[in-house]
Design a protein around this motif. Structure first.
Motif, PDB file in Angstrom:
ATOM      1  N   GLU A 175       0.834  -1.199   0.000  1.00 23.16           N
ATOM      2  CA  GLU A 175       0.000   0.000   0.000  1.00 23.16           C
ATOM      3  C   GLU A 175       0.868   1.248   0.000  1.00 23.16           C
ATOM      4  OE1 GLU A 175      -4.002  -1.482   2.414  1.00 23.16           O
ATOM      5  OE2 GLU A 175      -2.257  -0.782   3.548  1.00 23.16           O
ATOM      6  N   TRP A 176       1.918   1.224   0.807  1.00 26.77           N
ATOM      7  CA  TRP A 176       2.793   2.399   0.879  1.00 26.77           C
ATOM      8  C   TRP A 176       3.376   2.711  -0.498  1.00 26.77           C
ATOM      9  CZ3 TRP A 176       7.322   4.554  -0.240  1.00 26.77           C
ATOM     10  CH2 TRP A 176       7.694   5.716   0.456  1.00 26.77           C
ATOM     11  N   GLU A 177       3.915   1.701  -1.181  1.00 23.64           N
ATOM     12  CA  GLU A 177       4.554   1.961  -2.471  1.00 23.64           C
ATOM     13  C   GLU A 177       3.540   2.397  -3.522  1.00 23.64           C
ATOM     14  OE1 GLU A 177       7.158  -0.315  -5.897  1.00 23.64           O
ATOM     15  OE2 GLU A 177       7.645  -0.722  -3.789  1.00 23.64           O
ATOM     16  N   PHE A 178       2.377   1.745  -3.539  1.00 17.75           N
ATOM     17  CA  PHE A 178       1.335   2.120  -4.495  1.00 17.75           C
ATOM     18  C   PHE A 178       0.940   3.579  -4.307  1.00 17.75           C
ATOM     19  CE2 PHE A 178      -3.309   1.529  -5.875  1.00 17.75           C
ATOM     20  CZ  PHE A 178      -2.996   1.612  -7.234  1.00 17.75           C
ATOM     21  N   ALA A 179       0.742   3.981  -3.057  1.00 15.14           N
ATOM     22  CA  ALA A 179       0.371   5.361  -2.767  1.00 15.14           C
ATOM     23  C   ALA A 179       1.505   6.324  -3.105  1.00 15.14           C
ATOM     24  CB  ALA A 179      -0.013   5.504  -1.300  1.00 15.14           C
ATOM     25  N   ALA A 180       2.752   5.933  -2.796  1.00 15.10           N
ATOM     26  CA  ALA A 180       3.899   6.798  -3.065  1.00 15.10           C
ATOM     27  C   ALA A 180       4.055   7.075  -4.557  1.00 15.10           C
ATOM     28  CB  ALA A 180       5.172   6.167  -2.517  1.00 15.10           C
ATOM     29  N   ARG A 181       3.716   6.114  -5.371  1.00 13.94           N
ATOM     30  CA  ARG A 181       3.846   6.291  -6.824  1.00 13.94           C
ATOM     31  C   ARG A 181       2.833   7.293  -7.361  1.00 13.94           C
ATOM     32  NH1 ARG A 181       7.433   3.166  -9.176  1.00 13.94           N
ATOM     33  NH2 ARG A 181       8.293   1.381  -8.038  1.00 13.94           N
ATOM     34  N   GLY A 182       1.739   7.476  -6.673  1.00 14.91           N
ATOM     35  CA  GLY A 182       0.791   8.527  -7.050  1.00 14.91           C
ATOM     36  C   GLY A 182       0.262   8.422  -8.463  1.00 14.91           C
ATOM     37  N   GLY A 183       0.175   7.198  -8.976  1.00 22.71           N
ATOM     38  CA  GLY A 183      -0.345   7.007 -10.320  1.00 22.71           C
ATOM     39  C   GLY A 183       0.708   6.965 -11.404  1.00 22.71           C
ATOM     40  N   LEU A 184       1.973   7.177 -11.056  1.00 20.27           N
ATOM     41  CA  LEU A 184       3.050   7.119 -12.050  1.00 20.27           C
ATOM     42  C   LEU A 184       3.592   5.697 -12.130  1.00 20.27           C
ATOM     43  CD1 LEU A 184       5.065  10.385 -11.273  1.00 20.27           C
ATOM     44  CD2 LEU A 184       3.310  10.022 -13.016  1.00 20.27           C
ATOM     45  N   ALA A 185       3.459   5.069 -13.252  1.00 20.55           N
ATOM     46  CA  ALA A 185       3.898   3.684 -13.413  1.00 20.55           C
ATOM     47  C   ALA A 185       5.408   3.611 -13.601  1.00 20.55           C
ATOM     48  CB  ALA A 185       3.206   3.040 -14.615  1.00 20.55           C
ATOM     49  N   GLY A 186       6.076   2.849 -12.736  1.00 20.88           N
ATOM     50  CA  GLY A 186       7.500   2.574 -12.895  1.00 20.88           C
ATOM     51  C   GLY A 186       8.421   3.751 -12.677  1.00 20.88           C
ATOM     52  N   ALA A 187       7.941   4.854 -12.088  1.00 23.20           N
ATOM     53  CA  ALA A 187       8.788   6.033 -11.893  1.00 23.20           C
ATOM     54  C   ALA A 187       9.777   5.808 -10.763  1.00 23.20           C
ATOM     55  CB  ALA A 187       7.931   7.260 -11.600  1.00 23.20           C
ATOM     56  N   ARG A 188      10.842   6.586 -10.800  1.00 22.56           N
ATOM     57  CA  ARG A 188      11.888   6.465  -9.781  1.00 22.56           C
ATOM     58  C   ARG A 188      11.479   7.164  -8.482  1.00 22.56           C
ATOM     59  NH1 ARG A 188      15.778   7.972 -12.836  1.00 22.56           N
ATOM     60  NH2 ARG A 188      16.971   6.028 -13.065  1.00 22.56           N
ATOM     61  N   TYR A 189      10.838   8.324  -8.605  1.00 19.65           N
ATOM     62  CA  TYR A 189      10.445   9.130  -7.453  1.00 19.65           C
ATOM     63  C   TYR A 189       8.932   9.380  -7.499  1.00 19.65           C
ATOM     64  CZ  TYR A 189      15.463  10.060  -7.802  1.00 19.65           C
ATOM     65  OH  TYR A 189      16.819   9.915  -7.907  1.00 19.65           O
ATOM     66  N   PRO A 190       8.362   9.897  -6.432  1.00 21.42           N
ATOM     67  CA  PRO A 190       6.918  10.156  -6.434  1.00 21.42           C
ATOM     68  C   PRO A 190       6.473  11.150  -7.499  1.00 21.42           C
ATOM     69  CG  PRO A 190       7.757  10.156  -4.178  1.00 21.42           C
ATOM     70  CD  PRO A 190       8.949  10.115  -5.090  1.00 21.42           C
ATOM     71  N   TRP A 191       7.404  11.940  -8.023  1.00 15.11           N
ATOM     72  CA  TRP A 191       7.072  12.976  -9.003  1.00 15.11           C
ATOM     73  C   TRP A 191       7.602  12.663 -10.397  1.00 15.11           C
ATOM     74  CZ3 TRP A 191      10.112  13.544  -4.660  1.00 15.11           C
ATOM     75  CH2 TRP A 191      11.485  13.554  -4.868  1.00 15.11           C
ATOM     76  N   GLY A 192       8.350  11.588 -10.580  1.00 17.76           N
ATOM     77  CA  GLY A 192       8.918  11.253 -11.878  1.00 17.76           C
ATOM     78  C   GLY A 192      10.294  10.650 -11.752  1.00 17.76           C
ATOM     79  N   ASP A 193      11.109  10.782 -12.782  1.00 21.43           N
ATOM     80  CA  ASP A 193      12.421  10.135 -12.799  1.00 21.43           C
ATOM     81  C   ASP A 193      13.584  11.069 -12.506  1.00 21.43           C
ATOM     82  OD1 ASP A 193      11.251   7.720 -13.427  1.00 21.43           O
ATOM     83  OD2 ASP A 193      11.510   7.955 -15.585  1.00 21.43           O
ATOM     84  N   GLU A 194      13.361  12.366 -12.500  1.00 19.91           N
ATOM     85  CA  GLU A 194      14.426  13.344 -12.260  1.00 19.91           C
ATOM     86  C   GLU A 194      14.393  13.785 -10.804  1.00 19.91           C
ATOM     87  OE1 GLU A 194      15.941  17.696 -13.976  1.00 19.91           O
ATOM     88  OE2 GLU A 194      14.201  16.698 -14.863  1.00 19.91           O
ATOM     89  N   LEU A 195      15.547  13.784 -10.138  1.00 18.77           N
ATOM     90  CA  LEU A 195      15.589  14.094  -8.713  1.00 18.77           C
ATOM     91  C   LEU A 195      15.154  15.521  -8.414  1.00 18.77           C
ATOM     92  CD1 LEU A 195      16.266  13.218  -5.841  1.00 18.77           C
ATOM     93  CD2 LEU A 195      18.651  13.879  -6.271  1.00 18.77           C
ATOM     94  N   CYS A 196      15.637  16.472  -9.199  1.00 18.28           N
ATOM     95  CA  CYS A 196      15.313  17.885  -8.958  1.00 18.28           C
ATOM     96  C   CYS A 196      14.776  18.521 -10.235  1.00 18.28           C
ATOM     97  CB  CYS A 196      16.542  18.652  -8.479  1.00 18.28           C
ATOM     98  SG  CYS A 196      17.163  18.142  -6.868  1.00 18.28           S
ATOM     99  N   PRO A 197      13.530  18.245 -10.582  1.00 13.58           N
ATOM    100  CA  PRO A 197      12.983  18.829 -11.815  1.00 13.58           C
ATOM    101  C   PRO A 197      13.003  20.350 -11.757  1.00 13.58           C
ATOM    102  CG  PRO A 197      11.282  17.688 -10.549  1.00 13.58           C
ATOM    103  CD  PRO A 197      12.565  17.412  -9.871  1.00 13.58           C
ATOM    104  N   GLY A 198      13.490  20.960 -12.843  1.00 10.46           N
ATOM    105  CA  GLY A 198      13.582  22.410 -12.885  1.00 10.46           C
ATOM    106  C   GLY A 198      14.622  22.968 -11.943  1.00 10.46           C
ATOM    107  N   GLY A 199      15.506  22.072 -11.433  1.00 12.67           N
ATOM    108  CA  GLY A 199      16.547  22.503 -10.518  1.00 12.67           C
ATOM    109  C   GLY A 199      16.073  22.779  -9.108  1.00 12.67           C
TER     110      GLY A 199
END
Length: 316
Positions: A175-199
């Protein structure tokens, strides 16, 4: 990651037993600070799609998991929430009863007489007499100065005691991982694959050279308020960094190879419980565990200055 466990077999407390003080069965009041996200049931690929994890953590194989709907806290349980529980029940955490806990060396805020020793193999962790959730960094620190930060210095047993009082439970690891992904399939982070998007930092982790120099690019040396940083697609905050979060499951490095594909709840037994999410101390040089697939564990009586929890409504 630090740990606070009895260092003698003659310790007066059996860490497997958590006494319930008077008032533990009393109904909890409405907690305005328990906003939740309704997570619809569904299937997802659980595990490390990038093969970046530590082999001993058991993030592979990636496997398909289906979950029933559940509701999870938007953020970790805060100091003020835990204070309401402790005040209503008289509950004393394991760190309070043991008399010491683990504090990161740059955060220590107490007298020299409180320093017991550094943790072997991890000298950046200090064993501090009197460190507990009320005084997370030592006697001179006070939770009341950071009421909206996640509560720390709480063991798995302590988190379970809170859940019993609040009529909630800890999330399963799935449940924790499913929720952390927030609907993003296979992403590295909860917001996507880039650690600091937009710096811009999207999480509270270590920047600089661990463990001696933090550039504070994200604004925090220790914990950040529980509602800090951008939310994921479900509105959840700090599913990466800030504090480790206890899950319900026992930990096993080979569990993924035998996990059921529907509503897994972890092994039937073990010696350590799962922790998820990483913390303000995670850094690529030594602890790349702020990824959504990352796993770690600690014994259920352990506590430290970077370990908290969030809760789920209903039964697993």
């Amino acid at each position: 990651m630090g740990c606070c466990t009895p260092d003698s077999p003659n310790h007066p407390l059996d860490p497997r037993v958590v006494p319930e003080p008077d008032g533990m069965t009393a109904a909890a009041p409405e907690l305005a600070g328990h906003p939740t996200a309704e997570v619809p049931g569904g299937s997802f690929a659980m595990g490390d799609a990038f093969a970046e994890g530590y082999p001993a953590d058991g993030e592979l194989p990636v496997h398909q998991v289906s979950l029933d709907p559940f509701a999870i806290d938007l953020h970790a349980v805060t100091n003020s929430q835990f204070a309401a529980f402790a005040g209503a029940t008289g509950y004393r955490t394991e760190s309070e009863r043991f008399g010491y806990s683990a504090v990161f060396h740059l955060l220590f805020d107490g007298g020299p007489e409180e320093l017991l020793h550094a943790v072997g193999g991890a000298p950046w962790w200090l064993t501090v007499r009197g460190a507990d959730w009320r005084h997370p960094a030592g006697s001179r620190s006070d939770w009341r100065s950071i009421p909206d930060h996640p509560v720390v210095q709480v063991s798995w047993h302590d988190a379970m005691a809170y859940c019993r009082w609040a009529g909630r439970r800890l999330p399963t690891e799935a449940e924790w991982e499913f929720a952390a992904r927030g609907g993003l399939a296979g992403a590295r982070y909860p917001w996507g694959d880039e650690l600091c998007p937009g710096g811009k930092p999207h999480s509270n982790i270590w920047q600089g050279t661990f463990p001696s120099g933090n550039t504070l690019e994200d604004g925090y040396l220790g914990t950040a308020p529980a509602h800090s940083f951008p939310a994921n697609g479900l509105g959840l905050r700090n599913m990466a960094g800030n504090v480790w979060e206890w899950c319900a499951d026992w930990f096993s490095a080979d569990y993924y190879a035998q996990s059921p594909d529907r509503n897994p709840v972890g092994p039937e037994s073990g010696i350590a419980r799962v922790m998820r999410g990483g913390s303000y101390l995670c850094h690529a040089s030594y602890c790349n565990r702020y990824r959504v697939a990352a796993r770690s564990s600690n014994t259920p009586d352990s506590a430290s200055g970077n370990l908290g929890f969030r809760t789920v409504a209903g039964q697993a």
